[in-house]
Design a protein around this motif. Structure first.
Motif, PDB file in Angstrom:
ATOM      1  N   ARG A  49       0.843  -1.194   0.000  1.00 47.56           N
ATOM      2  CA  ARG A  49       0.000   0.000   0.000  1.00 47.56           C
ATOM      3  C   ARG A  49       0.880   1.246   0.000  1.00 47.56           C
ATOM      4  NH1 ARG A  49      -5.835   0.847   0.993  1.00 47.56           N
ATOM      5  NH2 ARG A  49      -5.951   3.096   0.940  1.00 47.56           N
ATOM      6  N   ASN A  50       0.799   2.003  -1.075  1.00 47.48           N
ATOM      7  CA  ASN A  50       1.546   3.249  -1.255  1.00 47.48           C
ATOM      8  C   ASN A  50       3.060   3.059  -1.197  1.00 47.48           C
ATOM      9  OD1 ASN A  50      -0.790   4.819  -1.597  1.00 47.48           O
ATOM     10  ND2 ASN A  50      -1.076   4.871   0.615  1.00 47.48           N
ATOM     11  N   THR A  51       3.516   1.861  -1.513  1.00 49.78           N
ATOM     12  CA  THR A  51       4.941   1.567  -1.599  1.00 49.78           C
ATOM     13  C   THR A  51       5.139   0.392  -2.552  1.00 49.78           C
ATOM     14  OG1 THR A  51       6.968   1.225  -0.322  1.00 49.78           O
ATOM     15  CG2 THR A  51       5.028  -0.053   0.341  1.00 49.78           C
ATOM     16  N   LEU A  52       6.379   0.074  -2.864  1.00 50.10           N
ATOM     17  CA  LEU A  52       6.671  -1.058  -3.738  1.00 50.10           C
ATOM     18  C   LEU A  52       7.088  -2.262  -2.904  1.00 50.10           C
ATOM     19  CD1 LEU A  52       8.594   0.836  -6.532  1.00 50.10           C
ATOM     20  CD2 LEU A  52       6.305  -0.149  -6.679  1.00 50.10           C
ATOM     21  N   GLN A  53       6.444  -3.388  -3.161  1.00 52.57           N
ATOM     22  CA  GLN A  53       6.723  -4.641  -2.464  1.00 52.57           C
ATOM     23  C   GLN A  53       7.515  -5.525  -3.420  1.00 52.57           C
ATOM     24  OE1 GLN A  53       3.272  -7.165  -2.025  1.00 52.57           O
ATOM     25  NE2 GLN A  53       4.021  -7.989  -0.094  1.00 52.57           N
ATOM     26  N   GLN A  54       8.751  -5.852  -3.061  1.00 54.54           N
ATOM     27  CA  GLN A  54       9.582  -6.694  -3.935  1.00 54.54           C
ATOM     28  C   GLN A  54       9.077  -8.128  -3.914  1.00 54.54           C
ATOM     29  OE1 GLN A  54      13.873  -6.051  -4.344  1.00 54.54           O
ATOM     30  NE2 GLN A  54      14.089  -8.157  -3.660  1.00 54.54           N
ATOM     31  N   ILE A  55       8.953  -8.711  -5.105  1.00 52.88           N
ATOM     32  CA  ILE A  55       8.474 -10.092  -5.189  1.00 52.88           C
ATOM     33  C   ILE A  55       9.466 -11.031  -5.869  1.00 52.88           C
ATOM     34  CG2 ILE A  55       6.042  -9.471  -5.094  1.00 52.88           C
ATOM     35  CD1 ILE A  55       5.971  -9.819  -8.167  1.00 52.88           C
ATOM     36  N   TRP A  72      14.406  -7.527 -11.080  1.00 49.17           N
ATOM     37  CA  TRP A  72      13.704  -7.294  -9.829  1.00 49.17           C
ATOM     38  C   TRP A  72      12.271  -6.930 -10.188  1.00 49.17           C
ATOM     39  CZ3 TRP A  72      18.656  -6.146 -10.838  1.00 49.17           C
ATOM     40  CH2 TRP A  72      19.626  -6.476  -9.889  1.00 49.17           C
ATOM     41  N   PHE A  73      11.302  -7.610  -9.600  1.00 50.23           N
ATOM     42  CA  PHE A  73       9.894  -7.313  -9.823  1.00 50.23           C
ATOM     43  C   PHE A  73       9.295  -6.819  -8.515  1.00 50.23           C
ATOM     44  CE2 PHE A  73       8.845 -10.401 -13.561  1.00 50.23           C
ATOM     45  CZ  PHE A  73       9.977 -10.001 -14.232  1.00 50.23           C
ATOM     46  N   HIS A  74       8.413  -5.827  -8.634  1.00 53.50           N
ATOM     47  CA  HIS A  74       7.743  -5.253  -7.477  1.00 53.50           C
ATOM     48  C   HIS A  74       6.260  -5.075  -7.777  1.00 53.50           C
ATOM     49  CE1 HIS A  74      11.930  -3.988  -7.053  1.00 53.50           C
ATOM     50  NE2 HIS A  74      11.704  -3.853  -5.768  1.00 53.50           N
ATOM     51  N   LEU A  75       5.457  -5.083  -6.725  1.00 49.01           N
ATOM     52  CA  LEU A  75       4.038  -4.748  -6.812  1.00 49.01           C
ATOM     53  C   LEU A  75       3.788  -3.512  -5.970  1.00 49.01           C
ATOM     54  CD1 LEU A  75       2.342  -8.221  -6.211  1.00 49.01           C
ATOM     55  CD2 LEU A  75       2.397  -6.954  -8.344  1.00 49.01           C
ATOM     56  N   GLY A  76       2.820  -2.716  -6.389  1.00 43.58           N
ATOM     57  CA  GLY A  76       2.432  -1.561  -5.596  1.00 43.58           C
ATOM     58  C   GLY A  76       0.972  -1.235  -5.822  1.00 43.58           C
ATOM     59  N   ARG A  77       0.333  -0.742  -4.801  1.00 45.19           N
ATOM     60  CA  ARG A  77      -1.050  -0.265  -4.911  1.00 45.19           C
ATOM     61  C   ARG A  77      -1.082   1.104  -4.250  1.00 45.19           C
ATOM     62  NH1 ARG A  77      -5.660  -2.627  -6.563  1.00 45.19           N
ATOM     63  NH2 ARG A  77      -7.542  -1.565  -5.930  1.00 45.19           N
ATOM     64  N   SER A  82      -0.631   9.766  -4.009  1.00 47.86           N
ATOM     65  CA  SER A  82       0.491   9.103  -3.357  1.00 47.86           C
ATOM     66  C   SER A  82       1.581   8.822  -4.388  1.00 47.86           C
ATOM     67  CB  SER A  82       0.028   7.795  -2.724  1.00 47.86           C
ATOM     68  OG  SER A  82       1.104   7.167  -2.075  1.00 47.86           O
ATOM     69  N   SER A  83       2.831   8.830  -3.947  1.00 49.51           N
ATOM     70  CA  SER A  83       3.938   8.523  -4.856  1.00 49.51           C
ATOM     71  C   SER A  83       5.074   7.905  -4.051  1.00 49.51           C
ATOM     72  CB  SER A  83       4.422   9.782  -5.573  1.00 49.51           C
ATOM     73  OG  SER A  83       4.976  10.687  -4.642  1.00 49.51           O
ATOM     74  N   THR A  84       6.032   7.348  -4.762  1.00 43.41           N
ATOM     75  CA  THR A  84       7.211   6.773  -4.121  1.00 43.41           C
ATOM     76  C   THR A  84       8.379   6.880  -5.089  1.00 43.41           C
ATOM     77  OG1 THR A  84       8.039   4.880  -2.860  1.00 43.41           O
ATOM     78  CG2 THR A  84       6.887   4.389  -4.894  1.00 43.41           C
ATOM     79  N   MET A  93      19.806  -0.899 -16.266  1.00 41.55           N
ATOM     80  CA  MET A  93      18.544  -1.638 -16.189  1.00 41.55           C
ATOM     81  C   MET A  93      17.386  -0.718 -16.559  1.00 41.55           C
ATOM     82  SD  MET A  93      19.593  -4.612 -15.282  1.00 41.55           S
ATOM     83  CE  MET A  93      18.072  -5.442 -14.952  1.00 41.55           C
ATOM     84  N   ALA A  94      16.324  -1.296 -17.098  1.00 38.03           N
ATOM     85  CA  ALA A  94      15.130  -0.549 -17.486  1.00 38.03           C
ATOM     86  C   ALA A  94      14.120  -0.562 -16.340  1.00 38.03           C
ATOM     87  CB  ALA A  94      14.522  -1.168 -18.734  1.00 38.03           C
ATOM     88  N   PHE A  95      13.193   0.361 -16.395  1.00 35.28           N
ATOM     89  CA  PHE A  95      12.144   0.447 -15.373  1.00 35.28           C
ATOM     90  C   PHE A  95      10.822   0.642 -16.086  1.00 35.28           C
ATOM     91  CE2 PHE A  95       9.547   3.083 -12.455  1.00 35.28           C
ATOM     92  CZ  PHE A  95       9.428   2.165 -11.431  1.00 35.28           C
ATOM     93  N   MET A  96       9.805  -0.133 -15.719  1.00 30.98           N
ATOM     94  CA  MET A  96       8.485   0.000 -16.313  1.00 30.98           C
ATOM     95  C   MET A  96       7.473   0.143 -15.199  1.00 30.98           C
ATOM     96  SD  MET A  96       6.343  -2.595 -18.746  1.00 30.98           S
ATOM     97  CE  MET A  96       5.818  -3.678 -17.431  1.00 30.98           C
ATOM     98  N   LEU A  97       6.586   1.100 -15.360  1.00 36.57           N
ATOM     99  CA  LEU A  97       5.519   1.313 -14.393  1.00 36.57           C
ATOM    100  C   LEU A  97       4.202   1.175 -15.109  1.00 36.57           C
ATOM    101  CD1 LEU A  97       4.676   2.109 -11.532  1.00 36.57           C
ATOM    102  CD2 LEU A  97       4.785   4.485 -12.269  1.00 36.57           C
ATOM    103  N   SER A  98       3.307   0.380 -14.570  1.00 38.05           N
ATOM    104  CA  SER A  98       2.004   0.161 -15.173  1.00 38.05           C
ATOM    105  C   SER A  98       0.935   0.329 -14.122  1.00 38.05           C
ATOM    106  CB  SER A  98       1.939  -1.238 -15.766  1.00 38.05           C
ATOM    107  OG  SER A  98       0.665  -1.474 -16.318  1.00 38.05           O
ATOM    108  N   SER A  99      -0.198   0.896 -14.512  1.00 41.00           N
ATOM    109  CA  SER A  99      -1.285   1.065 -13.542  1.00 41.00           C
ATOM    110  C   SER A  99      -2.395   0.066 -13.804  1.00 41.00           C
ATOM    111  CB  SER A  99      -1.846   2.467 -13.613  1.00 41.00           C
ATOM    112  OG  SER A  99      -2.309   2.754 -14.923  1.00 41.00           O
TER     113      SER A  99
END
Length: 99
Positions: A49-55, A72-77, A82-84, A93-99
């Protein structure tokens, strides 16, 4: 998780009366002919919640499951407004953000 020397795989919904939604991502390993293994973790939805959880990561001692790849994969809600921040784990390394 690692398929080791190769894999045959299929996915299906065992529930005939309910729809299923899932995301399947295949990552090419950086090492071949390793011992196959399977990992399973339980994730607390509140931990993202409002942060990135590494999975997932390339480090077996790190949070989540590990793979043979610099990934590295992360989940966030996130709530509205809110931002982080996120620091890349490895140069180039590349970074992708999807909603």
């Amino acid at each position: 998780m690692s398929a080791g020397t190769g894999i045959t795989h299929s996915e299906y919904n065992k529930n005939k009366d309910r729809l299923v939604k899932f995301l399947q991502i295949w990552v090419f390993p950086n090492k071949k002919n390793v011992k196959p293994r399977y990992d399973q973790i339980t994730l607390k939805t509140g931990d993202r919640r409002n942060t990135l959880q590494q999975i997932l990561s390339p480090d077996p001692d790190d949070a989540g499951v590990w793979i043979y790849q610099d990934a590295w994969f992360h989940l966030g809600r996130f709530d509205n407004e809110s931002s982080t921040g996120y620091a890349l784990k490895k140069k180039g390394m590349a970074f992708m953000l999807s909603s």
